[in-house]
Design a protein around this motif. Structure first.
Motif, mmCIF file in Angstrom:
data_model
loop_
_atom_site.group_PDB
_atom_site.id
_atom_site.type_symbol
_atom_site.label_atom_id
_atom_site.label_comp_id
_atom_site.label_asym_id
_atom_site.label_seq_id
_atom_site.Cartn_x
_atom_site.Cartn_y
_atom_site.Cartn_z
ATOM 1 N N LEU A 1 53.197 38.109 53.766
ATOM 2 C CA LEU A 1 52.766 37.105 52.764
ATOM 3 C C LEU A 1 53.774 35.916 52.590
ATOM 4 N N SER A 2 54.805 35.883 53.385
ATOM 5 C CA SER A 2 56.043 35.006 53.030
ATOM 6 C C SER A 2 56.419 34.334 54.302
ATOM 7 N N ASP A 3 56.808 33.034 54.353
ATOM 8 C CA ASP A 3 57.544 32.519 55.426
ATOM 9 C C ASP A 3 58.952 32.272 54.964
ATOM 10 N N ASP A 4 59.262 32.920 53.987
ATOM 11 C CA ASP A 4 60.790 32.798 53.429
ATOM 12 C C ASP A 4 61.491 33.941 53.841
ATOM 13 N N PRO A 5 62.384 33.825 54.537
ATOM 14 C CA PRO A 5 63.389 34.866 55.200
ATOM 15 C C PRO A 5 64.177 35.743 54.192
#
Length: 385
Positions: free
Chosen positions: A132-136
């Motif tokens: 649910l995230s595109d944040d590494p």
């Protein structure tokens, strides 16, 4: 399209942790899963927000899952969860991975201590994970557990429906994070929006404002692109922006009612000056806690004014996205509301150098422009006083 009850249950949880159980029960039922775990956490010490929510079935299986966790903590397990977490968050945002995409579902898999325990005691054998995230730097996802009847083949509709559910869960977590400080400190969210240091409007589908915080009121007074008519309806300085705002509020309010599948919209609202563009994020709003009004649905309009300094911590973001020392210095000036020309003078570099470094920062942070970069910062450090 998802059933209205699925969408509305998800947004009921945005401002109330007590509603996550029901939301995840509905999500699990929608895709034929027996149980659901929702989570967000970060290994960065600067990020204080964390979330773990579960469906009711997980709560009922608490004793088994406690022993499951002990096996993993004592090193008697097979590193099953860490393997799954790494695989899930190596996937694209909202991509669904089956366990069979990660492991070979054979006798060795069945005999993993954790898998064997859950299968024998709970009857859950298969799982699907949604990133649910595109944040590494942030681990945010949902894990769906399926009964033993799906040992050989997962439900045919699972991936399609989980992909549709994913963006709504992510948006609800985002809203939950934005107001988590308000709930911890004041035991409320919507009724104490004055404690958040960015402009926030609670708007009905018609465009009528039923609540605005002090920063939003200051924006109106300063005529920064948004205006409030005598009948308390929100308008924009320009006609084109007004049309976009009105349609966005209407459409996103329909999502809050379960009649639309759009998660949110980001708008640029120009003012009278060329450098006075506001960023507005229109999100679905449901007042499940009845802080404001029974049965309230509408939109939450969160505004960010790039010309106004905001008190946020850029250190976590700089570390997460591996910004250079020069890029970190520039990012801090950007957050203070300085223009490119002012940043160049402050750093004693050319405007072209500023432009090049900004391009690098946006690329590293997966942001299109200054406005979306500021919103990304907000996710690391919600501006709560």
């Amino acid at each position: 399209m998802l059933e209205p009850s699925t969408i509305t249950s998800i947004y009921d949880a945005s401002f109330s942790d007590a509603h996550w159980h029901k939301a995840l029960d509905v999500c699990g039922k929608t895709i034929s899963a027996e149980a659901v775990i929702l989570y967000e956490f970060s290994e960065l010490r600067q990020v204080s927000y964390a979330l773990q929510a579960t469906s009711t079935s997980i709560q009922l299986a608490a004793e088994t899952l406690q022993r499951y966790n002990r096996i993993a903590a004592e090193g008697r397990g097979s590193n099953f969860d860490n393997e799954g977490l790494a695989a899930a968050h190596g996937a694209n945002a909202f991509e669904v991975l089956y366990d069979s995409d990660i492991w070979k579902i054979d006798a060795n898999y069945r005999n993993r201590p954790e898998v064997k325990m859950v299968l024998e005691e709970l009857g859950w054998f298969r799982r699907a994970t949604v990133n649910l995230s595109d944040d590494p730097s942030v681990y945010r996802g949902a894990i769906f557990f399926f009964g033993a009847k799906y040992v050989r083949r997962m439900p045919v509709h699972t991936k399609a429906l989980a992909c549709q559910i994913g963006p709504h869960l992510a948006k609800s977590i985002e809203l939950n994070r934005l107001t988590s400080g308000l709930r911890r400190k004041y035991n409320a969210a919507l009724s104490v929006l004055d404690k958040i240091e960015t402009g926030v409007f609670v708007v009905l589908k018609s465009g009528e404002v039923i609540l605005k915080n002090r920063v939003a009121a200051d924006l109106i007074s300063a005529d920064r692109g948004l205006r409030l008519k005598e009948d308390n309806y929100l308008t924009c300085v320009t006609e084109s922006a007004q049309l976009k705002l009105a349609s966005s509020i209407n459409d996103i309010s329909l999502t809050a009612e379960g009649q639309n599948d759009e998660v949110s919209r980001i708008l640029e609202i120009p003012g009278d000056r060329t450098d006075s563009t506001l960023l507005a994020i229109v999100s679905p709003l449901r007042d499940a806690n009845i802080e404001l009004e029974r049965g309230l649905t509408g939109a939450l309009l969160t505004t960010i004014d790039p010309l106004q300094p905001i008190k946020v911590n850029t250190d976590a973001l700089a570390h997460a996205y591996r910004l250079t020392r020069a890029e970190k210095r520039l990012a801090k000036l950007l957050i203070k509301g300085l223009t490119n020309k002012e940043i160049a003078l402050n750093l004693d570099v050319s405007p072209e150098t500023v432009k090049t470094q900004l391009s690098s920062i946006y690329q590293k942070c997966n942001c299109k422009n200054r406005l979306s970069f500021v919103w990304r910062i907000f996710q690391f450090s919600p501006p709560i006083i």
